[in-house]
Motif scaffolding. Structure first.
Motif, PDB file in Angstrom:
ATOM      1  N   CYS A 106     -17.563  -1.089  39.451  1.00  0.00           N
ATOM      2  CA  CYS A 106     -18.250  -1.887  40.474  1.00  0.00           C
ATOM      3  C   CYS A 106     -19.759  -1.834  40.299  1.00  0.00           C
ATOM      4  CB  CYS A 106     -17.852  -1.398  41.873  1.00  0.00           C
ATOM      5  SG  CYS A 106     -16.191  -1.907  42.368  1.00  0.00           S
ATOM      6  N   PHE A 107     -20.289  -0.676  39.932  1.00  0.00           N
ATOM      7  CA  PHE A 107     -21.726  -0.574  39.659  1.00  0.00           C
ATOM      8  C   PHE A 107     -22.132  -1.533  38.543  1.00  0.00           C
ATOM      9  CE2 PHE A 107     -24.582   1.366  36.458  1.00  0.00           C
ATOM     10  CZ  PHE A 107     -25.793   1.203  37.113  1.00  0.00           C
ATOM     11  N   VAL A 108     -21.360  -1.532  37.451  1.00  0.00           N
ATOM     12  CA  VAL A 108     -21.709  -2.390  36.309  1.00  0.00           C
ATOM     13  C   VAL A 108     -21.532  -3.862  36.688  1.00  0.00           C
ATOM     14  CG1 VAL A 108     -21.355  -2.829  33.864  1.00  0.00           C
ATOM     15  CG2 VAL A 108     -20.972  -0.537  34.770  1.00  0.00           C
ATOM     16  N   LEU A 109     -20.506  -4.176  37.472  1.00  0.00           N
ATOM     17  CA  LEU A 109     -20.315  -5.549  37.940  1.00  0.00           C
ATOM     18  C   LEU A 109     -21.511  -6.002  38.771  1.00  0.00           C
ATOM     19  CD1 LEU A 109     -18.258  -7.919  38.005  1.00  0.00           C
ATOM     20  CD2 LEU A 109     -17.373  -6.950  40.132  1.00  0.00           C
ATOM     21  N   ALA A 110     -22.003  -5.119  39.636  1.00  0.00           N
ATOM     22  CA  ALA A 110     -23.180  -5.442  40.443  1.00  0.00           C
ATOM     23  C   ALA A 110     -24.394  -5.697  39.555  1.00  0.00           C
ATOM     24  CB  ALA A 110     -23.480  -4.299  41.412  1.00  0.00           C
ATOM     25  N   GLU A 111     -24.587  -4.859  38.533  1.00  0.00           N
ATOM     26  CA  GLU A 111     -25.723  -5.048  37.633  1.00  0.00           C
ATOM     27  C   GLU A 111     -25.605  -6.352  36.851  1.00  0.00           C
ATOM     28  OE1 GLU A 111     -28.444  -3.419  37.430  1.00  0.00           O
ATOM     29  OE2 GLU A 111     -27.963  -1.701  38.703  1.00  0.00           O
ATOM     30  N   ALA A 112     -24.376  -6.723  36.498  1.00  0.00           N
ATOM     31  CA  ALA A 112     -24.175  -7.961  35.735  1.00  0.00           C
ATOM     32  C   ALA A 112     -24.460  -9.196  36.572  1.00  0.00           C
ATOM     33  CB  ALA A 112     -22.741  -8.016  35.196  1.00  0.00           C
ATOM     34  N   HIS A 113     -24.223  -9.113  37.873  1.00  0.00           N
ATOM     35  CA  HIS A 113     -24.405 -10.282  38.740  1.00  0.00           C
ATOM     36  C   HIS A 113     -25.773 -10.313  39.424  1.00  0.00           C
ATOM     37  CE1 HIS A 113     -20.397 -12.305  38.955  1.00  0.00           C
ATOM     38  NE2 HIS A 113     -20.045 -11.177  38.372  1.00  0.00           N
ATOM     39  N   ALA A 114     -26.319  -9.139  39.735  1.00  0.00           N
ATOM     40  CA  ALA A 114     -27.531  -9.139  40.548  1.00  0.00           C
ATOM     41  C   ALA A 114     -28.581  -8.136  40.083  1.00  0.00           C
ATOM     42  CB  ALA A 114     -27.164  -8.840  42.008  1.00  0.00           C
ATOM     43  N   GLY A 115     -28.354  -7.494  38.947  1.00  0.00           N
ATOM     44  CA  GLY A 115     -29.287  -6.475  38.473  1.00  0.00           C
ATOM     45  C   GLY A 115     -29.802  -6.746  37.090  1.00  0.00           C
ATOM     46  N   VAL A 116     -29.991  -5.685  36.318  1.00  0.00           N
ATOM     47  CA  VAL A 116     -30.609  -5.822  34.996  1.00  0.00           C
ATOM     48  C   VAL A 116     -29.710  -6.541  33.997  1.00  0.00           C
ATOM     49  CG1 VAL A 116     -32.051  -3.788  35.314  1.00  0.00           C
ATOM     50  CG2 VAL A 116     -29.786  -3.537  34.271  1.00  0.00           C
ATOM     51  N   GLY A 117     -28.406  -6.646  34.301  1.00  0.00           N
ATOM     52  CA  GLY A 117     -27.497  -7.333  33.388  1.00  0.00           C
ATOM     53  C   GLY A 117     -27.362  -8.819  33.642  1.00  0.00           C
ATOM     54  N   LYS A 118     -28.049  -9.312  34.662  1.00  0.00           N
ATOM     55  CA  LYS A 118     -27.943 -10.735  34.994  1.00  0.00           C
ATOM     56  C   LYS A 118     -28.431 -11.588  33.819  1.00  0.00           C
ATOM     57  CE  LYS A 118     -28.896 -13.890  38.834  1.00  0.00           C
ATOM     58  NZ  LYS A 118     -29.567 -14.030  40.147  1.00  0.00           N
ATOM     59  N   GLY A 119     -27.593 -12.545  33.415  1.00  0.00           N
ATOM     60  CA  GLY A 119     -27.941 -13.408  32.297  1.00  0.00           C
ATOM     61  C   GLY A 119     -27.432 -12.915  30.955  1.00  0.00           C
ATOM     62  N   HIS A 120     -26.850 -11.711  30.918  1.00  0.00           N
ATOM     63  CA  HIS A 120     -26.300 -11.168  29.679  1.00  0.00           C
ATOM     64  C   HIS A 120     -24.803 -11.437  29.623  1.00  0.00           C
ATOM     65  CE1 HIS A 120     -29.765  -8.813  28.130  1.00  0.00           C
ATOM     66  NE2 HIS A 120     -30.119  -8.801  29.411  1.00  0.00           N
ATOM     67  N   HIS A 121     -24.325 -11.873  28.469  1.00  0.00           N
ATOM     68  CA  HIS A 121     -22.902 -12.175  28.312  1.00  0.00           C
ATOM     69  C   HIS A 121     -22.056 -10.903  28.345  1.00  0.00           C
ATOM     70  CE1 HIS A 121     -19.169 -13.857  26.784  1.00  0.00           C
ATOM     71  NE2 HIS A 121     -19.218 -13.030  25.755  1.00  0.00           N
ATOM     72  N   THR A 122     -22.537  -9.848  27.712  1.00  0.00           N
ATOM     73  CA  THR A 122     -21.777  -8.607  27.601  1.00  0.00           C
ATOM     74  C   THR A 122     -22.611  -7.450  28.145  1.00  0.00           C
ATOM     75  OG1 THR A 122     -20.745  -9.457  25.586  1.00  0.00           O
ATOM     76  CG2 THR A 122     -20.486  -7.118  26.025  1.00  0.00           C
ATOM     77  N   VAL A 123     -22.071  -6.770  29.153  1.00  0.00           N
ATOM     78  CA  VAL A 123     -22.781  -5.661  29.798  1.00  0.00           C
ATOM     79  C   VAL A 123     -21.886  -4.429  29.762  1.00  0.00           C
ATOM     80  CG1 VAL A 123     -23.898  -4.831  31.899  1.00  0.00           C
ATOM     81  CG2 VAL A 123     -23.958  -7.277  31.341  1.00  0.00           C
ATOM     82  N   PHE A 124     -22.370  -3.392  29.108  1.00  0.00           N
ATOM     83  CA  PHE A 124     -21.688  -2.098  29.130  1.00  0.00           C
ATOM     84  C   PHE A 124     -22.578  -1.146  29.906  1.00  0.00           C
ATOM     85  CE2 PHE A 124     -21.100   2.151  27.112  1.00  0.00           C
ATOM     86  CZ  PHE A 124     -19.806   2.374  27.547  1.00  0.00           C
ATOM     87  N   GLY A 125     -22.117  -0.700  31.068  1.00  0.00           N
ATOM     88  CA  GLY A 125     -22.942   0.160  31.903  1.00  0.00           C
ATOM     89  C   GLY A 125     -22.422   1.582  31.913  1.00  0.00           C
ATOM     90  N   ILE A 126     -23.329   2.529  32.113  1.00  0.00           N
ATOM     91  CA  ILE A 126     -22.932   3.933  32.096  1.00  0.00           C
ATOM     92  C   ILE A 126     -23.404   4.641  33.362  1.00  0.00           C
ATOM     93  CG2 ILE A 126     -22.981   3.982  29.584  1.00  0.00           C
ATOM     94  CD1 ILE A 126     -25.565   5.650  29.754  1.00  0.00           C
ATOM     95  N   ILE A 127     -22.617   5.633  33.751  1.00  0.00           N
ATOM     96  CA  ILE A 127     -22.970   6.515  34.851  1.00  0.00           C
ATOM     97  C   ILE A 127     -23.237   7.901  34.290  1.00  0.00           C
ATOM     98  CG2 ILE A 127     -22.183   7.617  36.979  1.00  0.00           C
ATOM     99  CD1 ILE A 127     -22.613   4.674  37.365  1.00  0.00           C
ATOM    100  N   LEU A 128     -24.427   8.424  34.548  1.00  0.00           N
ATOM    101  CA  LEU A 128     -24.770   9.802  34.219  1.00  0.00           C
ATOM    102  C   LEU A 128     -25.019  10.508  35.538  1.00  0.00           C
ATOM    103  CD1 LEU A 128     -27.224   9.223  31.219  1.00  0.00           C
ATOM    104  CD2 LEU A 128     -24.776   9.719  31.123  1.00  0.00           C
ATOM    105  N   GLY A 129     -23.937  10.912  36.175  1.00  0.00           N
ATOM    106  CA  GLY A 129     -24.026  11.566  37.477  1.00  0.00           C
ATOM    107  C   GLY A 129     -23.589  13.008  37.363  1.00  0.00           C
ATOM    108  N   THR A 130     -22.745  13.456  38.302  1.00  0.00           N
ATOM    109  CA  THR A 130     -22.152  14.777  38.168  1.00  0.00           C
ATOM    110  C   THR A 130     -21.412  14.858  36.839  1.00  0.00           C
ATOM    111  OG1 THR A 130     -21.916  14.946  40.564  1.00  0.00           O
ATOM    112  CG2 THR A 130     -20.562  16.420  39.221  1.00  0.00           C
ATOM    113  N   GLY A 131     -20.699  13.773  36.514  1.00  0.00           N
ATOM    114  CA  GLY A 131     -20.043  13.622  35.225  1.00  0.00           C
ATOM    115  C   GLY A 131     -20.471  12.322  34.581  1.00  0.00           C
TER     116      GLY A 131
END
Length: 304
Positions: A106-131
Motif C-alpha cells: 500500500c505504501f508503494v501504491l500510494a507513492e506510485a499514484h501520489a508520491g515520488v513514483g507518480k508518472g513512472h511505469h514501474t515502481v519498486f518501493g522498499i521499507i527499511l523499518g524495524t525489518g
C-alpha cells in the motif's frame, strides 16, 4: 466515500476519502491482538465515527501477506487475524465490501499514484523499518504474484558473507522466516543494530549508530559501510529484475536522508542501467502511505 485502515501491531489508524487528494483522518485505537470480536468492534467504532454511508467500502493495509488465491492472511504480529480470510470475514462482520492488502504494498501504491513514483511505469518501493519489506507496482497496479510475495526482497538467503574492502566475514544470521542470511536480518533497524553489535561488541540503537556515523565516528562508520555493501547487493538485483524507474524508500530508517543517499549511490554503482539521477529517494507518503494506498485500492476497485 471509502474508509481506509492502516493496521499494525500497536495501533489501528483510520481515515476517509472520496478521492486520493482528500484523505481525512478519523482517529486511531489500540490494536486488539488476540480477540477477533474486539478487533471487529474496533474497526466498527471507527467506521461509526466517520459517519460513513451504508455503501462506503472498506480497505485495509496491514502487516502481513495475503494469499491472492485463498484470501488467507499471514500476520504473525496480530494473532487474531493470522490465517484468516480477512477480507471475507470482515465483509461479513461489517456488512460492507472489504479489500485487504499488505501495508508495504500500500505504501508503494500510494507513492506510485501520489508520491515520488507518480508518472513512472514501474515502481519498486522498499521499507527499511524495524525489518525490511517492499512492493511492486506496474502501470499503477499492485503486483502481488504467486502467494502474494512479489516485492518481498527482504527474504531469501542472499546476503554475502564477506564485505568488499573490509577484512571481515559476517555470519548468515538466522531469520524469523526460518531461513538464514535474509536481508531482513541486517537491513532494518534491528538488523543494523545486530550488525553493529557483531562488528563492535557495542549495543547502540539504530538512531545512535546513524548519528555517530554522521559525526564520522570510526566504529559507526565501519558498521554503516558494511551495511551499505551488504544491502546494496540484493537491492541492486531487485532493481535489475523489476526494471524499476524509481525506488521510494519508507520506514524509520528512511528518515535518515544521508543513509538513503548513500544507499542510492551504492545501488546505482551496481545496476545495469546507468543513471546520474537519484534512484532511491525518500517517499513523500511515508507518514500516511498505508492509509493512502488503501484508499487508492478501494477507489480503483469502485471505478472498475
Amino acid at each position: 466515500m471509502v474508509i481506509c485502515f492502516d493496521i499494525g501491531g500497536s495501533w489501528i489508524r483510520a481515515a476517509q476519502a472520496e478521492t486520493v487528494d482528500n484523505l481525512r483522518s478519523v482517529g486511531r485505537v489500540p490494536t486488539p491482538l488476540h480477540d477477533f470480536d474486539a478487533f471487529v468492534t474496533a474497526l466498527a467504532g471507527l467506521i461509526e465515527a466517520a459517519e460513513a454511508p451504508a455503501d462506503a467500502s472498506v480497505a485495509v493495509a496491514i502487516a502481513g501477506v495475503v494469499d491472492p488465491r485463498s484470501g488467507a492472511l499471514k500476520c504473525a504480529n496480530i494473532p487474531c487475524v493470522n490465517d484468516r480470510p480477512l477480507a471475507r470475514d470482515l465483509s461479513h462482520a461489517l456488512a460492507r465490501e472489504v479489500r485487504v492488502a499488505n501495508d508495504a504494498d500500500c505504501f508503494v501504491l500510494a507513492e506510485a499514484h501520489a508520491g515520488v513514483g507518480k508518472g513512472h511505469h514501474t515502481v519498486f518501493g522498499i521499507i527499511l523499518g524495524t525489518g525490511v519489506g517492499g512492493g511492486f507496482i506496474v502501470d499503477g497496479q499492485m503486483v502481488t504474484g504467486a502467494g502474494g510475495y512479489a516485492g518481498e526482497w527482504g527474504h531469501g538467503p542472499i546476503i554475502a558473507t564477506r564485505i568488499p574492502g573490509l577484512e571481515i566475514e559476517v555470519p548468515r544470521f538466522a531469520c524469523g522466516c526460518g531461513q538464514t542470511g535474509c536481508v531482513d536480518t541486517i537491513g532494518g533497524a534491528r538488523g543494523l543494530e545486530r550488525l553493529h553489535t557483531f562488528l563492535s561488541n557495542e549495543t547502540d540503537d539504530s538512531q545512535t549508530i546513524l548519528a555517530r556515523w554522521q559525526d564520522a565516528d570510526p566504529i559507526a562508520t565501519q558498521t554503516v559501510e558494511a551495511y551499505l555493501a551488504l544491502v546494496s547487493d540484493p537491492l541492486s538485483l531487485a532493481v535489475n529484475i523489476t526494471g524499476a524507474g524509481i525506488v521510494p524508500v519508507g520506514g524509520g530508517l528512511s528518515n535518515c536522508l544521508p543513509l538513503v543517499s548513500a544507499l542510492d549511490v551504492a545501488v546505482r554503482g551496481k545496476i545495469l542501467r546507468k543513471t546520474s539521477a537519484p534512484l532511491l529517494v525518500p517517499g513523500e507518503c511515508r507518514k500516511d502511505g498505508g492509509l493512502l494506498g488503501a484508499a487508492v485500492l478501494a477507489l480503483d476497485s469502485a471505478r472498475r
